[in-house]
Design an enzyme around this catalytic site. Sequence first.
Site, PDB file in Angstrom:
ATOM      1  N   THR A  39      45.310  58.832  56.812  1.00 11.51           N
ATOM      2  CA  THR A  39      46.394  57.865  56.620  1.00 11.51           C
ATOM      3  C   THR A  39      45.902  56.498  56.155  1.00 11.51           C
ATOM      4  OG1 THR A  39      46.301  57.268  58.937  1.00 11.51           O
ATOM      5  CG2 THR A  39      47.887  58.966  58.347  1.00 11.51           C
ATOM      6  N   GLY A  40      44.591  56.320  56.088  1.00 12.30           N
ATOM      7  CA  GLY A  40      44.059  55.042  55.602  1.00 12.30           C
ATOM      8  C   GLY A  40      44.255  54.904  54.092  1.00 12.30           C
ATOM      9  N   LYS A  65      48.971  59.274  64.667  1.00 17.76           N
ATOM     10  CA  LYS A  65      49.867  59.429  63.511  1.00 17.76           C
ATOM     11  C   LYS A  65      50.306  60.888  63.341  1.00 17.76           C
ATOM     12  CE  LYS A  65      49.501  55.099  61.770  1.00 17.76           C
ATOM     13  NZ  LYS A  65      48.497  54.660  60.805  1.00 17.76           N
ATOM     14  N   THR A 121      32.328  56.847  54.992  1.00 15.47           N
ATOM     15  CA  THR A 121      32.286  55.523  55.621  1.00 15.47           C
ATOM     16  C   THR A 121      30.932  54.830  55.501  1.00 15.47           C
ATOM     17  OG1 THR A 121      33.784  56.480  57.265  1.00 15.47           O
ATOM     18  CG2 THR A 121      32.816  54.313  57.780  1.00 15.47           C
ATOM     19  N   GLU A 122      30.966  53.538  55.168  1.00 17.04           N
ATOM     20  CA  GLU A 122      29.772  52.706  55.201  1.00 17.04           C
ATOM     21  C   GLU A 122      29.853  51.808  56.424  1.00 17.04           C
ATOM     22  OE1 GLU A 122      29.131  50.293  51.727  1.00 17.04           O
ATOM     23  OE2 GLU A 122      27.305  49.382  52.535  1.00 17.04           O
ATOM     24  N   TYR A 167      26.926  58.700  39.023  1.00 19.54           N
ATOM     25  CA  TYR A 167      27.932  58.876  37.969  1.00 19.54           C
ATOM     26  C   TYR A 167      27.258  58.732  36.611  1.00 19.54           C
ATOM     27  CZ  TYR A 167      31.019  57.320  41.852  1.00 19.54           C
ATOM     28  OH  TYR A 167      31.656  57.133  43.044  1.00 19.54           O
ATOM     29  N   GLU A 216      15.280  56.251  45.549  1.00 19.05           N
ATOM     30  CA  GLU A 216      15.176  54.799  45.454  1.00 19.05           C
ATOM     31  C   GLU A 216      14.139  54.317  46.448  1.00 19.05           C
ATOM     32  OE1 GLU A 216      19.332  53.899  46.191  1.00 19.05           O
ATOM     33  OE2 GLU A 216      18.995  53.550  48.299  1.00 19.05           O
ATOM     34  N   HIS A 241      22.137  49.002  49.700  1.00 23.69           N
ATOM     35  CA  HIS A 241      22.116  50.086  50.673  1.00 23.69           C
ATOM     36  C   HIS A 241      21.328  49.669  51.916  1.00 23.69           C
ATOM     37  CE1 HIS A 241      22.623  53.354  47.354  1.00 23.69           C
ATOM     38  NE2 HIS A 241      23.787  52.872  47.761  1.00 23.69           N
TER      39      HIS A 241
END
Lengths: 378, 378, 284, 284
Positions: D17-18, D43, D97-98, D159, D209, D247
């Site tokens: 629902t977010g 909800k 999620t971050e 991407y 990285e 990051h």
Amino acid sequence: MKLYEFQGKRLFAKYLIPIPKGKIFYSKDDAFKMIDQDIFPIVAKAQVLVGGRGKAGGVKLIKQVSEIESALENLFGMDIKGYKVEKVLIEEGLNIEQEFYLSFMLNRNSEKITMITSSQGGTEIEILAEENPEAILKLDIDPLIGLKNHHFVKFFEKTKIKDRNLKNQFRYIIKKMYQMVIELSLNLVEINPLAIIKGNRVIALDSKIVVDDNGIPFLSDFDSFINYDDLTSEELDAKKAGLSYVQLNGNIGCIVNGAGLAMTTMDMIKYFGGEPANFLDVGGSSNPDKVINALKILKRDKNVKVILFNIFGGITRCDDIANGIKIAMEKLEISIPIVIRLTGTNEKEGVKILNSLNLDIATSMQEAVKKAVSMIGD
Amino acid sequence: MKLYEFQGKRLFAKYLIPIPKGKIFYSKDDAFKMIDQDIFPIVAKAQVLVGGRGKAGGVKLIKQVSEIESALENLFGMDIKGYKVEKVLIEEGLNIEQEFYLSFMLNRNSEKITMITSSQGGTEIEILAEENPEAILKLDIDPLIGLKNHHFVKFFEKTKIKDRNLKNQFRYIIKKMYQMVIELSLNLVEINPLAIIKGNRVIALDSKIVVDDNGIPFLSDFDSFINYDDLTSEELDAKKAGLSYVQLNGNIGCIVNGAGLAMTTMDMIKYFGGEPANFLDVGGSSNPDKVINALKILKRDKNVKVILFNIFGGITRCDDIANGIKIAMEKLEISIPIVIRLTGTNEKEGVKILNSLNLDIATSMQEAVKKAVSMIGD
Amino acid sequence: MSILLNKDTNVIIQGITGRDGGFHTKMMIEYGTKVIAGVTPGKGGIEVAGKPVFNSVSDLKKEFSVDATTIFVPPKFAADAIWEAIDEEIKLIVVITEGIPALEMLKIKNYIKGKNITIIGPNCPGLISPGEAKMGILPGNICKKGNIGVISRSGTLTYEVVYGLTTAGIGQTTVVGIGGDPIIGSRFLKLLKMFNADEETEGIVLIGEIGGNDEIIAADYIKENVKKPVIAFIAGKTAPKGKRMGHAGAIISGKNETAQAKIEYLEKAGIKVANLPQDIPGFF
Amino acid sequence: MSILLNKDTNVIIQGITGRDGGFHTKMMIEYGTKVIAGVTPGKGGIEVAGKPVFNSVSDLKKEFSVDATTIFVPPKFAADAIWEAIDEEIKLIVVITEGIPALEMLKIKNYIKGKNITIIGPNCPGLISPGEAKMGILPGNICKKGNIGVISRSGTLTYEVVYGLTTAGIGQTTVVGIGGDPIIGSRFLKLLKMFNADEETEGIVLIGEIGGNDEIIAADYIKENVKKPVIAFIAGKTAPKGKRMGHAGAIISGKNETAQAKIEYLEKAGIKVANLPQDIPGFF
């Protein structure tokens, strides 16, 4: 170890779980003296380490001062399922709006900490589980994970609690109860009923706590809660002497090494038509003192007409057991007949010692049990 | 987030880990005024968020009152590896008998909490690890299990500590440090040196603490420890605006969506002969404000001669970015040339907006980077 | 073949310098067990029964390869000793100690879930593969190599049953005392599966008692999966409700936990239940 | 064949629902993902994108069978959402999620060890099996069904690389963004093994990285076990030491954690490392 309601509530207070104002009394006169005039209604609750107190008349609502004397008269000394009432907890009477059941137990079957919830508080959970299992929510909590948000979500869904303020109070109490299980090595912590009272306050109206006996030595400042009021004086003495002893109603006293063998000895006595007077496990050590203490305790039980030893020596050495019996026979003047089965480590040496005492030695467990049963028949 | 030594020691005090008596000063005059006459020797320690302070002359032992002024004069304003000293911690001088190294870190490689111990305290652990790896004990602790007896056994074996009283002090400090890691979401807590001083007392002479940035929002009353003194004012403003920004020494300013793409943009600038002025990640949101704030920050860096946008729209919509640029151009009066690479979600709409601004639009990342580099050459 | 333990298993003793630890180390070695070394924190460097003692399992592992550990450590440090053994990835951990809090065992049980670690006990006599090796305190002289697997929640009652089997000429592949605590490392089910898979084991004796539901789970498994004969015995038919009968786990907390309920359930599942211990050999 | 996810995978959304959860649910459904329902505590009963919303995963599971969950829950409740998914035995948990504390992930990682559960993320774009299904926020239109597996610690850089591959006519079996945090559910090694075992995957792209040692472990594994061509790219050659580059996990804490050190190690292991992202397609 079971705790009394008032002891459990003391722990609740320590963990800041709300409880009614109250005081414990050990005699009618003390209670009568100390009760204030303007605090009615009050509730007087018999303190016993057994369930079903309410049905047995152990809880009295006292609405005015004139009712106190007869209520207390009635409670003190009352017998509830074999337990004499010697302590009464007197608490403020509260306006209950809704009652819930909430408990956490160490669940040996699922091997988790199980939280049990119901919005039908007040009833015994075993009865509720039979009559209306749908009303109960059981959640298994992994002790490595602990309480997480979804446990609370399910609790509020089941109890249909929606008010934000109430939710916060319940969440707090749930966390604290779980914390108690972890920090105090509890087998069970139960609040029934956990009530919403006037003013939207959530409060623990009762407490039921069972502490893991193995956990007690690791708890600091727990001494004030230790009580063995549910033990007979013989059971208490046995505990002090490091023996596992449970008193029963029969007349054949048993002294056995090992819990499983001790239960089986009792079962076999029954099987061959006798009645065991007790369960008694002297454990794995060979200390002659244990045998002496065991005999002392059985001697106090006037029902015991014959004493049956069943020893399978492993760590336990048969000669040590025999020496213990020898010393006890000399010191304690035991007139009750003794039947002995002794096998395993150092069996020969043990039998030699017993032979010198003219004691009845059986070659097998079955033979020993049959002999003991037949001696009762006389 | 790194904490200063004095902040780490405040946390130690909260956890009852012993620290020297001391006080933090923000100016030479304050320090001079408040120092008592009869407390010598004292130690004055420059507070900077970087290692190697001792070697740089940032720690002064002051034996008598006459030495104070020059020592403080020397410390305040000193530059240690690019950090200006603005705070000095003054502590009681202590008689050190033995120095140890002790730390706990969240170890991303072993995925455990690693406890590192050495009886050769005082040296930087990285140096010790190269010069004398045998002197270091590393223990991986599973956060689901926590500290157990065998961890202490190994610690005492390595450090050769045998005295019962000392063992109790070390055991206590070890437990508290581990508790801090768990309760405060620390990436690192280090005491170097952890010293035995006269009178057989164990005390933390230094502190190094790194808090997990992701953990900070979950800590209560932690605000007093938050500091961003290791950030430039541009980095601080970027942080406030929700941007990830790291200042560098080049002249091509970058605005990129996504950390990996931002680093790659910098790398590519270097590859084609340019120098990136910064790392800047506007993240995944399409809010035009972020673009405006990013441009504001780059504008403050006088080294920046060209600004390079590299946007690969996924969640981020290209038209939102283009709108942000348009608004910023109007508001901020940007005179520095801008090169833009814009592809992905709503690319066409975005390009249309930019075309109206007469901006240089590249079709690929490589083309954009080359263009930006070539513009510097001019 | 035996299960879990044979003469080639490299066994260590945690708590080797204690009175019980030292005594039973000697007994285990005499029986033929390959005891290679022991651990007692702070006592590293000495010898017990001719075996070197180390301060920690990790010190020991630097010199020896370890398959199994027997824990004789007193209750205060016993759980930590189990955690140490788990941390050092010992595959078989036999815990003799009585008095470990159930909550500590609950954490340990949940932690080893999915890991290739077997814990036997706590509060157990250990296990013996007759003619091969033993870990713990089971007396070797009452056992005999053979084809029956024995699993039991009890100590001396196991001796009684095994002695009866041996006397009747029926030998055992392995005898396992799983312990009398409410939370134990290996329940009936786990060992039933092992005996069921073991080709040399031709029959199984299962000695249960009041408390818990392990016998019920065992019955369900046997009914569906075990073709070998299984003989059960349940102690505690005369035990009252709510009283702890010696073992921490031997307490009737619900009507399904009585000896009668368990016997009924086992028999319904087609499993023979002996009335008396001495009847067991006659079933094979 | 794709790894982890295909068009028959029953996917749910925690935090449906977010704003982000709702938007990407729609995108996932449009792409062809079999999204069956969602969860947001409190909800329960409403619908999002035509899918029913439940208060808890266990409520949802009473009506649907679940293979995988995508977590869009805000940081404050995200770790709890992962624990809930684990508790409900969901086999694939993708965490977008971050901002989840590393310590929480450390506990989760240690807990699922040995259990048959795969966590992707947190702080990741998710995964996509082109032409089949996607979980998370990776844009579907830049991908193309094919034979290259892509594993990346990054979002938009992925991407860029995938778009390059697609433009060059090179399709993908599955593209997995494993996340930019220091402690993540699945590191390179785990996914390399999956791609190596997948018959349809003929080559692998690995986008690393600065920070940590995952690329080093990956190199060791590839050298010994992977016969398929592997092309690597490492971001952060110009990143300074000790600074966090966006990051949480992109920080150089030691000299082995620089891009240069990693590139050198990979090349020594015989793995081709591209200088620029656009060079990658040319290697296949």
